[in-house]
Design a protein around this motif. Structure first.
Motif, PDB file in Angstrom:
ATOM      1  N   ARG A  75       4.019  -3.596   4.037  1.00  0.00           N
ATOM      2  CA  ARG A  75       3.826  -4.852   4.768  1.00  0.00           C
ATOM      3  C   ARG A  75       3.335  -5.981   3.869  1.00  0.00           C
ATOM      4  NH1 ARG A  75       0.830  -2.470  10.284  1.00  0.00           N
ATOM      5  NH2 ARG A  75       2.652  -1.338  11.085  1.00  0.00           N
ATOM      6  N   ASP A  76       2.583  -5.630   2.801  1.00  0.00           N
ATOM      7  CA  ASP A  76       2.043  -6.654   1.903  1.00  0.00           C
ATOM      8  C   ASP A  76       1.974  -6.103   0.483  1.00  0.00           C
ATOM      9  OD1 ASP A  76       0.807  -8.759   0.681  1.00  0.00           O
ATOM     10  OD2 ASP A  76      -1.104  -8.566   1.756  1.00  0.00           O
ATOM     11  N   PRO A  77       3.062  -6.221  -0.290  1.00  0.00           N
ATOM     12  CA  PRO A  77       3.103  -5.652  -1.648  1.00  0.00           C
ATOM     13  C   PRO A  77       2.027  -6.199  -2.578  1.00  0.00           C
ATOM     14  CG  PRO A  77       5.305  -6.253  -0.897  1.00  0.00           C
ATOM     15  CD  PRO A  77       4.360  -6.811   0.103  1.00  0.00           C
ATOM     16  N   ARG A  79      -0.983  -6.238  -2.268  1.00  0.00           N
ATOM     17  CA  ARG A  79      -2.205  -5.428  -2.208  1.00  0.00           C
ATOM     18  C   ARG A  79      -2.104  -4.153  -3.031  1.00  0.00           C
ATOM     19  NH1 ARG A  79      -4.067  -3.939   3.581  1.00  0.00           N
ATOM     20  NH2 ARG A  79      -5.796  -3.130   2.311  1.00  0.00           N
ATOM     21  N   SER A  80      -1.001  -3.957  -3.719  1.00  0.00           N
ATOM     22  CA  SER A  80      -0.752  -2.665  -4.366  1.00  0.00           C
ATOM     23  C   SER A  80      -1.767  -2.335  -5.453  1.00  0.00           C
ATOM     24  CB  SER A  80       0.672  -2.616  -4.930  1.00  0.00           C
ATOM     25  OG  SER A  80       0.886  -3.680  -5.833  1.00  0.00           O
ATOM     26  N   ARG A  81      -2.171  -3.306  -6.268  1.00  0.00           N
ATOM     27  CA  ARG A  81      -3.142  -3.016  -7.332  1.00  0.00           C
ATOM     28  C   ARG A  81      -4.464  -2.498  -6.743  1.00  0.00           C
ATOM     29  NH1 ARG A  81      -3.568  -4.666 -12.567  1.00  0.00           N
ATOM     30  NH2 ARG A  81      -1.813  -6.096 -12.236  1.00  0.00           N
ATOM     31  N   ASP A  82      -4.932  -3.179  -5.735  1.00  0.00           N
ATOM     32  CA  ASP A  82      -6.188  -2.781  -5.101  1.00  0.00           C
ATOM     33  C   ASP A  82      -6.076  -1.397  -4.471  1.00  0.00           C
ATOM     34  OD1 ASP A  82      -8.863  -3.263  -3.935  1.00  0.00           O
ATOM     35  OD2 ASP A  82      -7.749  -3.330  -2.053  1.00  0.00           O
ATOM     36  N   LEU A  83      -4.973  -1.157  -3.776  1.00  0.00           N
ATOM     37  CA  LEU A  83      -4.794   0.116  -3.086  1.00  0.00           C
ATOM     38  C   LEU A  83      -4.637   1.279  -4.061  1.00  0.00           C
ATOM     39  CD1 LEU A  83      -2.371  -1.152  -0.312  1.00  0.00           C
ATOM     40  CD2 LEU A  83      -4.689  -0.317   0.058  1.00  0.00           C
ATOM     41  N   ILE A  84      -3.969   1.050  -5.179  1.00  0.00           N
ATOM     42  CA  ILE A  84      -3.735   2.118  -6.147  1.00  0.00           C
ATOM     43  C   ILE A  84      -5.019   2.489  -6.880  1.00  0.00           C
ATOM     44  CG2 ILE A  84      -2.565   2.731  -8.296  1.00  0.00           C
ATOM     45  CD1 ILE A  84      -0.202   1.001  -7.322  1.00  0.00           C
ATOM     46  N   TYR A  85      -5.684   1.506  -7.491  1.00  0.00           N
ATOM     47  CA  TYR A  85      -6.821   1.824  -8.346  1.00  0.00           C
ATOM     48  C   TYR A  85      -8.090   2.165  -7.559  1.00  0.00           C
ATOM     49  CZ  TYR A  85      -3.928   0.199 -12.192  1.00  0.00           C
ATOM     50  OH  TYR A  85      -2.918   0.053 -13.107  1.00  0.00           O
ATOM     51  N   ASN A  86      -8.393   1.371  -6.561  1.00  0.00           N
ATOM     52  CA  ASN A  86      -9.570   1.716  -5.748  1.00  0.00           C
ATOM     53  C   ASN A  86      -9.320   2.996  -4.950  1.00  0.00           C
ATOM     54  OD1 ASN A  86     -11.569  -0.190  -6.370  1.00  0.00           O
ATOM     55  ND2 ASN A  86     -10.585  -1.748  -5.114  1.00  0.00           N
ATOM     56  N   ALA A 136       2.637   4.800  -4.215  1.00  0.00           N
ATOM     57  CA  ALA A 136       2.867   3.383  -4.481  1.00  0.00           C
ATOM     58  C   ALA A 136       4.360   3.067  -4.541  1.00  0.00           C
ATOM     59  CB  ALA A 136       2.190   2.983  -5.788  1.00  0.00           C
ATOM     60  N   PHE A 137       5.131   3.935  -5.171  1.00  0.00           N
ATOM     61  CA  PHE A 137       6.594   3.736  -5.183  1.00  0.00           C
ATOM     62  C   PHE A 137       7.153   3.754  -3.767  1.00  0.00           C
ATOM     63  CE2 PHE A 137       6.255   5.376  -9.608  1.00  0.00           C
ATOM     64  CZ  PHE A 137       6.981   4.391 -10.256  1.00  0.00           C
ATOM     65  N   LEU A 138       6.683   4.679  -2.951  1.00  0.00           N
ATOM     66  CA  LEU A 138       7.192   4.796  -1.583  1.00  0.00           C
ATOM     67  C   LEU A 138       6.871   3.550  -0.775  1.00  0.00           C
ATOM     68  CD1 LEU A 138       6.256   8.518  -0.808  1.00  0.00           C
ATOM     69  CD2 LEU A 138       8.378   7.605  -1.750  1.00  0.00           C
ATOM     70  N   GLY A 139       5.673   2.994  -0.966  1.00  0.00           N
ATOM     71  CA  GLY A 139       5.305   1.783  -0.253  1.00  0.00           C
ATOM     72  C   GLY A 139       6.200   0.611  -0.615  1.00  0.00           C
ATOM     73  N   HIS A 140       6.600   0.526  -1.873  1.00  0.00           N
ATOM     74  CA  HIS A 140       7.521  -0.530  -2.318  1.00  0.00           C
ATOM     75  C   HIS A 140       8.975  -0.211  -1.971  1.00  0.00           C
ATOM     76  CE1 HIS A 140       4.887  -3.256  -4.557  1.00  0.00           C
ATOM     77  NE2 HIS A 140       4.244  -2.195  -5.028  1.00  0.00           N
ATOM     78  N   GLN A 141       9.197   0.940  -1.343  1.00  0.00           N
ATOM     79  CA  GLN A 141      10.533   1.424  -0.998  1.00  0.00           C
ATOM     80  C   GLN A 141      11.420   1.528  -2.248  1.00  0.00           C
ATOM     81  OE1 GLN A 141      12.234   0.178   2.836  1.00  0.00           O
ATOM     82  NE2 GLN A 141      10.488  -1.212   3.105  1.00  0.00           N
ATOM     83  N   LEU A 200       0.813  -5.064  -8.104  1.00  0.00           N
ATOM     84  CA  LEU A 200       0.704  -6.489  -7.818  1.00  0.00           C
ATOM     85  C   LEU A 200      -0.657  -6.848  -7.239  1.00  0.00           C
ATOM     86  CD1 LEU A 200       4.187  -6.884  -6.090  1.00  0.00           C
ATOM     87  CD2 LEU A 200       3.629  -7.316  -8.488  1.00  0.00           C
ATOM     88  N   GLY A 201      -0.992  -8.139  -7.343  1.00  0.00           N
ATOM     89  CA  GLY A 201      -2.223  -8.637  -6.746  1.00  0.00           C
ATOM     90  C   GLY A 201      -3.435  -8.350  -7.599  1.00  0.00           C
TER      91      GLY A 201
END
Length: 467
Positions: A75-77, A79-86, A136-141, A200-201
């Motif tokens: 829904r919001d690519p 945010r990927s950096r935050d979601l991956i590392y944190n 993360a790949f799956l979220g980006h499709q 990203l982000g």
């Protein structure tokens, strides 16, 4: 029309993951064949038990954030950096706590030695990072990169096992090699993510980010916890009540049904971000999509399980040592348990895409309360008893599951009764009727099932096209 289908994002992503996973599973099957030729069933039981315990820690240590990460990135690519590392840091901290809890469990109920415990913890930690990068790949499709990476490392693992002298392959050496290879795969995942610009982000404050993740994911975590008895604790039940050989038979049957599980699971993983976005943008189209598509998912699952059950005995006789033949009947039951859980998972995926996580949790609690005593009791009769208990408990749970599903979303699934009747007929035919038939008769039955399935598909496709 065919060109349009091939250009569809969901179809392409499903194809990438399906083809990659099937090839990986076939290569993995060859690797398992080599391992079972070297290891006695009790050693193979120990090897797979340690992997199962690492997976147990990994599953709980995920904290239920996997689907939240996929949905949030879809829904919001940005945010990927935050979601991956944190997310990685949060998971690591959770695994450290769980590791301490597992030490207490092993002291009172387990039998693992110090080195074996180290293997379990390292496997959980290394897999934790790899699964998050893959998510993360799956979220980006973007399904092609993880498919290629997983397939490549399956080939490397295959070559490593087959090229080394059999005398060097013991349980400890296998685990050291397995961990090293997975650590390298994690590094490749991360490099490709960065190179393709998918991180990203900006990275937010850890505590704020973790609070946000856990606030959304707690229903999934609670669901994981209540589902543990029939998803991850089956090995523990056998370890308490039975023998390492029975653990080996049970885990080998899960390994052989792996290709079917991956096809069905990746189908769900592929459609989840698409369904999540569609629920927000067009609810009418979402309901039509579910109503028409559910039956095809069930049809695919039951056909794969039917074909597998028909030829499981021949498969075992060709490729596995005689000492592993008791796993045949276990495997034939396990694949139908897989079919039942795939239907549960599809409904869970639909509930997740529609923000009904609490509904998923309530269903999981009911299922756990009903099935856990059955599984704990049936594990006293070894792997076959446990597999029988799993099929029995999940078949009865479907009655309540479908009642809740219909009451919640009010979606009429096309040909639902026909699908369940077909599944019952195919199960009885393949497991009981055809158990002692000549392989030639089984081939005729398989051809008939494929023909009828094809006729049903094209009939419905023609009707859908005309309307």
């Amino acid at each position: 029309m065919i060109k349009k289908i091939f250009q569809n994002t969901v179809f392409r992503n499903f194809s990438y993951l399906t083809i990659g996973s099937i090839l990986s599973q076939l290569i993995s099957l060859l690797t398992v064949l080599k391992i079972t030729q070297i290891l006695h069933p009790d050693d193979y039981g120990l090897y797979t038990f340690m992997i199962a315990q690492g997976t147990l820690l990994l599953t709980v240590g995920d904290l239920g954030i996997r689907n939240i990460v996929i949905r949030s990135i879809a829904r919001d690519p940005s945010r990927s950096r935050d979601l991956i590392y944190n997310g990685a840091l949060l998971r690591t901290l959770a695994l450290l706590v769980l590791g301490g809890c597992y030490l207490v469990y092993n002291y009172f109920l387990g039998n693992l030695q110090a080195e074996e415990l180290l293997f379990v913890f390292l496997f959980a930690l290394i897999s934790c990072l790899g699964k998050l990068f893959e998510t993360a790949f799956l979220g980006h499709q973007k399904m092609l990169p993880p498919s290629v990476i997983n397939l490549s490392f399956s080939i490397l693992w295959f070559l490593w096992i087959f090229l080394l002298p059999a005398s060097t392959l013991n349980v400890a050496f296998l685990f050291y090699s397995f961990l090293a290879l997975n650590l390298l795969k994690n590094l490749v995942f991360h490099i490709v993510l960065r190179k393709q610009g998918l991180i990203l982000g900006k990275m937010n404050n850890f505590f704020a980010s973790s609070h946000s993740l856990l606030k959304e994911s707690w229903p999934y975590l609670a669901l994981v916890l209540v589902m543990l008895p029939y998803t991850k604790l089956t090995n523990n039940f056998l370890d308490i009540h039975s023998t390492r050989e029975e653990i080996g038979y049970f885990n080998l049957s899960e390994r052989l049904t792996g290709p079917i599980a991956f096809v069905l699971d990746f189908g769900l993983v592929t459609i989840f971000p698409n369904l999540s976005a569609l629920w927000v943008s067009n609810k009418t189209k979402f309901r039509n999509y579910i109503s028409a598509g559910f039956k095809y998912y069930m049809l695919l699952g039951m056909l794969l399980c039917f074909l597998f059950t028909l030829f499981a005995k021949e498969l075992f006789g060709l490729i596995f040592p005689e000492s592993y033949l008791p796993a045949v009947l276990v495997c034939q039951l396990q694949v139908w348990y897989l079919f039942l859980t795939s239907v549960d998972s599809l409904i869970g995926t639909i509930f997740g895409a529609t923000d009904n996580e609490k509904k998923i949790l309530r269903l999981g609690i009911v299922n756990s309360l009903f099935s856990t005593p059955i599984l704990f009791f049936s594990s006293q009769y070894g792997a076959l008893g446990l597999a029988s208990g799993m099929v029995f408990s999940f078949a009865f749970f479907q009655l309540y599951l479908w009642y809740v599903f219909g009451k919640t979303l009010h979606v009429a699934i096309e040909d639902r009764g026909l699908m369940w009747l077909s599944a019952a007929v195919l199960f009885v035919t393949s497991y009981y009727v055809a158990s002692d038939l000549h392989v030639g008769y089984k081939a005729v039955m398989a051809a008939a099932a494929l023909l009828l399935t094809g006729m049903y598909f094209f009939k419905n496709y023609t009707l859908a096209k005309s309307t």
